[in-house]
Write a protein that holds these residues in place. Structure first.
Motif, PDB file in Angstrom:
ATOM      1  N   ARG A   1     -14.648 -12.218 -30.379  1.00 39.20           N
ATOM      2  CA  ARG A   1     -14.739 -11.793 -31.787  1.00 39.20           C
ATOM      3  C   ARG A   1     -13.418 -12.160 -32.489  1.00 39.20           C
ATOM      4  N   PRO A   2     -13.295 -13.374 -32.960  1.00 42.06           N
ATOM      5  CA  PRO A   2     -12.011 -13.845 -33.481  1.00 42.06           C
ATOM      6  C   PRO A   2     -11.612 -13.175 -34.794  1.00 42.06           C
ATOM      7  N   ILE A   3     -10.312 -13.236 -35.058  1.00 39.38           N
ATOM      8  CA  ILE A   3      -9.726 -12.815 -36.331  1.00 39.38           C
ATOM      9  C   ILE A   3      -9.118 -14.056 -36.979  1.00 39.38           C
ATOM     10  N   LEU A   4      -9.403 -14.271 -38.268  1.00 39.64           N
ATOM     11  CA  LEU A   4      -8.797 -15.379 -39.001  1.00 39.64           C
ATOM     12  C   LEU A   4      -7.439 -14.939 -39.531  1.00 39.64           C
ATOM     13  N   VAL A   5      -6.380 -15.599 -39.098  1.00 36.31           N
ATOM     14  CA  VAL A   5      -5.016 -15.277 -39.529  1.00 36.31           C
ATOM     15  C   VAL A   5      -4.579 -16.320 -40.550  1.00 36.31           C
ATOM     16  N   LYS A   6      -4.253 -15.865 -41.755  1.00 34.74           N
ATOM     17  CA  LYS A   6      -3.745 -16.763 -42.788  1.00 34.74           C
ATOM     18  C   LYS A   6      -2.235 -16.589 -42.872  1.00 34.74           C
ATOM     19  N   ALA A   7      -1.510 -17.628 -42.454  1.00 33.75           N
ATOM     20  CA  ALA A   7      -0.049 -17.589 -42.417  1.00 33.75           C
ATOM     21  C   ALA A   7       0.474 -18.967 -42.803  1.00 33.75           C
ATOM     22  N   PRO A   8       0.592 -19.253 -44.102  1.00 34.65           N
ATOM     23  CA  PRO A   8       1.006 -20.586 -44.541  1.00 34.65           C
ATOM     24  C   PRO A   8       2.293 -21.051 -43.868  1.00 34.65           C
ATOM     25  N   ALA A   9       2.274 -22.324 -43.429  1.00 31.12           N
ATOM     26  CA  ALA A   9       3.420 -22.965 -42.772  1.00 31.12           C
ATOM     27  C   ALA A   9       3.756 -22.335 -41.428  1.00 31.12           C
ATOM     28  N   HIS A  10       2.757 -21.774 -40.739  1.00 31.57           N
ATOM     29  CA  HIS A  10       3.003 -21.224 -39.406  1.00 31.57           C
ATOM     30  C   HIS A  10       3.386 -22.350 -38.445  1.00 31.57           C
ATOM     31  N   SER A  11       3.915 -21.978 -37.298  1.00 27.42           N
ATOM     32  CA  SER A  11       4.370 -22.994 -36.338  1.00 27.42           C
ATOM     33  C   SER A  11       3.682 -22.878 -34.985  1.00 27.42           C
ATOM     34  N   VAL A  12       2.533 -22.185 -34.923  1.00 29.85           N
ATOM     35  CA  VAL A  12       1.858 -22.024 -33.630  1.00 29.85           C
ATOM     36  C   VAL A  12       0.990 -23.240 -33.334  1.00 29.85           C
ATOM     37  N   ASN A  13       0.674 -23.417 -32.069  1.00 32.36           N
ATOM     38  CA  ASN A  13      -0.163 -24.515 -31.607  1.00 32.36           C
ATOM     39  C   ASN A  13      -1.479 -23.975 -31.056  1.00 32.36           C
ATOM     40  N   PRO A  14      -2.532 -24.808 -31.046  1.00 34.51           N
ATOM     41  CA  PRO A  14      -3.768 -24.389 -30.387  1.00 34.51           C
ATOM     42  C   PRO A  14      -3.496 -23.988 -28.941  1.00 34.51           C
ATOM     43  N   PHE A  15      -4.149 -22.924 -28.501  1.00 36.01           N
ATOM     44  CA  PHE A  15      -4.082 -22.389 -27.142  1.00 36.01           C
ATOM     45  C   PHE A  15      -2.807 -21.578 -26.876  1.00 36.01           C
ATOM     46  N   ASP A  16      -1.903 -21.462 -27.866  1.00 31.95           N
ATOM     47  CA  ASP A  16      -0.784 -20.530 -27.723  1.00 31.95           C
ATOM     48  C   ASP A  16      -1.321 -19.096 -27.696  1.00 31.95           C
ATOM     49  N   TYR A  17      -0.556 -18.205 -27.057  1.00 30.48           N
ATOM     50  CA  TYR A  17      -0.829 -16.777 -27.137  1.00 30.48           C
ATOM     51  C   TYR A  17       0.140 -16.183 -28.153  1.00 30.48           C
ATOM     52  N   VAL A  18      -0.401 -15.481 -29.155  1.00 29.80           N
ATOM     53  CA  VAL A  18       0.428 -15.018 -30.262  1.00 29.80           C
ATOM     54  C   VAL A  18       0.103 -13.574 -30.628  1.00 29.80           C
ATOM     55  N   LYS A  19       1.012 -12.997 -31.406  1.00 33.79           N
ATOM     56  CA  LYS A  19       0.679 -11.761 -32.113  1.00 33.79           C
ATOM     57  C   LYS A  19       1.014 -11.995 -33.582  1.00 33.79           C
ATOM     58  N   ALA A  20       0.201 -11.398 -34.452  1.00 33.01           N
ATOM     59  CA  ALA A  20       0.380 -11.576 -35.891  1.00 33.01           C
ATOM     60  C   ALA A  20       0.201 -10.240 -36.587  1.00 33.01           C
ATOM     61  N   THR A  21       1.019 -10.004 -37.601  1.00 33.73           N
ATOM     62  CA  THR A  21       0.983  -8.752 -38.358  1.00 33.73           C
ATOM     63  C   THR A  21       0.712  -9.053 -39.811  1.00 33.73           C
ATOM     64  N   GLY A  22      -0.090  -8.205 -40.460  1.00 30.14           N
ATOM     65  CA  GLY A  22      -0.372  -8.426 -41.867  1.00 30.14           C
ATOM     66  C   GLY A  22      -1.346  -7.424 -42.440  1.00 30.14           C
ATOM     67  N   ALA A  23      -1.935  -7.812 -43.571  1.00 32.28           N
ATOM     68  CA  ALA A  23      -2.903  -6.969 -44.273  1.00 32.28           C
ATOM     69  C   ALA A  23      -4.309  -7.401 -43.881  1.00 32.28           C
ATOM     70  N   LEU A  24      -5.123  -6.452 -43.461  1.00 29.93           N
ATOM     71  CA  LEU A  24      -6.447  -6.758 -42.938  1.00 29.93           C
ATOM     72  C   LEU A  24      -7.505  -6.684 -44.037  1.00 29.93           C
ATOM     73  N   ASN A  25      -8.370  -7.687 -44.052  1.00 22.23           N
ATOM     74  CA  ASN A  25      -9.561  -7.647 -44.905  1.00 22.23           C
ATOM     75  C   ASN A  25     -10.782  -7.710 -43.985  1.00 22.23           C
ATOM     76  N   PRO A  26     -11.425  -6.561 -43.719  1.00 23.75           N
ATOM     77  CA  PRO A  26     -12.541  -6.542 -42.774  1.00 23.75           C
ATOM     78  C   PRO A  26     -13.849  -7.030 -43.381  1.00 23.75           C
ATOM     79  N   ALA A  27     -13.868  -7.322 -44.693  1.00 25.89           N
ATOM     80  CA  ALA A  27     -15.118  -7.670 -45.366  1.00 25.89           C
ATOM     81  C   ALA A  27     -15.496  -9.133 -45.200  1.00 25.89           C
ATOM     82  N   THR A  28     -14.580  -9.978 -44.700  1.00 29.13           N
ATOM     83  CA  THR A  28     -14.886 -11.393 -44.538  1.00 29.13           C
ATOM     84  C   THR A  28     -15.476 -11.642 -43.143  1.00 29.13           C
ATOM     85  N   ASN A  29     -15.995 -12.841 -42.952  1.00 30.03           N
ATOM     86  CA  ASN A  29     -16.550 -13.212 -41.643  1.00 30.03           C
ATOM     87  C   ASN A  29     -15.949 -14.542 -41.203  1.00 30.03           C
TER      88      ASN A  29
END
Length: 387
Positions: A339-367
């Protein structure tokens, strides 16, 4: 070997950060410390017209520090600026200003930017909070008033007094570079045809005989108040730099029904940055920090999140997916639940398959549910191959 390299890289990044810290300072401005930090908030209650009672008071404007909206460009909060319907002099206004840089030559300003968010406006001419600066006029102490128009103009015929089409973006944070060669500044309260241009135009408008224009302190008053005996103009905070909302007066030969520009506008402002000779001062407007709660991806979909989203910041963990959502500004993260979460973080530096943690404001109404984050709020826990 890889881990040793990562440690060296991290040490180098820390050294660079420490070196850069000497040229940057973040000042958090709150309701409790704004005066000690050199900031003033002023609210002018205007009047509204009408055939029956043309001098009926307008609803009191709102100027307050709040959390949000969404995830502001710095910290959790911003300054809310809201004026209601006001179509008679004096107009409703909100000014939030500082005199910390009065006396500084404009040529020494090396960075000047801020962020706005417009929630609502009554009229198509409605504008975001604007920047006002008061200057001297080069070799003279006589003061001049300049406004920065965030949405600029796409059309400005001579003698313009009607509506125009502006590049408008509602309900999103927008960054404005006041030194942008394409930016739009106007000198307010002049009949000169040489009244608009970009920052370079403004900076040199009154330069003469080697004298540079300087930021200058006005007196406390309204736009309609005359220049005093000391050749000072007036604004509500009596400051040389101000974030303001509210037109100067009801009508103007240049703008026609000027009150349309900032009547019934509900907006926010945050992260004003001023650079002097390369030293940057970042002003972060804050109410009170929100508590941070770590959740799993399944919890982001719980109905209670529709209420909790306004009272908390959330941290999610997981593996970055390599899919159609992955760009330089966003990615999805999966904690193993599918059950993925879409993280919007302009100019982030992560790569596919990295393990990350992200903090921010949640919008549960999107899919899928969306976490509005920033690059500095995303941390790589383990890179590719470090399972």
């Amino acid at each position: 070997m890889r881990r040793a390299f990562v440690r060296c890289l991290a040490a180098g990044a820390l050294f660079a950060l420490m070196a850069g810290a000497a040229t940057a300072e973040t000042i958090v401005v709150t309701p409790g410390n704004m005066e000690s930090k050199g900031w003033k908030l002023a609210i002018q209650q205007g009047v509204k017209g009408g055939w029956d009672n043309p001098l009926e008071p307008a609803q009191m404007p709102v100027g307050e520090f709040v959390n949000g909206p969404g995830l502001p460009p710095a910290g959790d909060g911003s300054l809310r600026m809201q004026v209601f319907y006001s179509d008679n002099n004096p107009l409703s206004k909100i000014y939030f200003g500082t005199d910390n840089f009065s006396g500084i030559e404009l040529k020494r300003i090396t960075k000047f930017e801020y962020w706005t968010y417009v929630q609502y406006r009554d009229y198509d001419r409605g504008r975001p909070p604007m920047i006002e600066i008061i200057t001297n006029s080069g070799t003279s102490a006589q003061q001049r008033r300049f406004w920065f128009y965030p949405w600029g103009y796409t059309e400005r015929p001579p003698g313009y007094s009607g509506s125009a089409t502006w590049p408008v973006a509602m309900r999103t944070w927008q960054k404005w570079d006041l030194l942008d060669p394409n930016g739009w500044w106007e000198m307010i309260g002049t009949s000169s045809p040489n009244y608009y241009g970009n920052w370079e135009w403004l900076r040199k408008r009154y330069d003469a005989a080697g004298e540079s224009m300087k930021l200058a302190t006005p007196y406390v008053g309204d736009y309609r108040d005359p220049m005093n005996a000391n050749l000072q103009l007036a604004n509500q905070t009596g400051t040389s730099i101000a974030i303001k909302i509210g037109s100067g007066q009801v009508t103007d030969s240049r703008y026609g029904p000027w009150w349309h520009d900032q009547s019934s506008v509900w907006a926010y402002v945050d992260k004003l940055v001023i650079g002097i000779d390369g030293v940057e001062y970042e002003y972060d407007f804050e109410s009170a920090p929100l508590p941070v709660v770590a959740i799993n991806n399944k919890a982001a979909r719980d109905p209670i999140m529709n209420q909790a989203r306004n009272n908390f910041r959330f941290t999610v963990f997981g593996k970055v997916n390599f899919n159609e959502f992955f760009t330089g500004d966003q990615f999805t993260v999966d904690d193993g639940s599918g059950r993925p979460i879409l993280v919007k973080a302009p100019a982030h530096s992560v790569n596919p398959f990295d393990y990350v943690k992200a903090t921010g404001a949640l919008n549960p109404a999107t899919n899928p549910p969306t976490l509005e984050s920033r690059w500095d709020l995303v941390e790589t826990l383990a890179g590719i191959g470090e399972y």
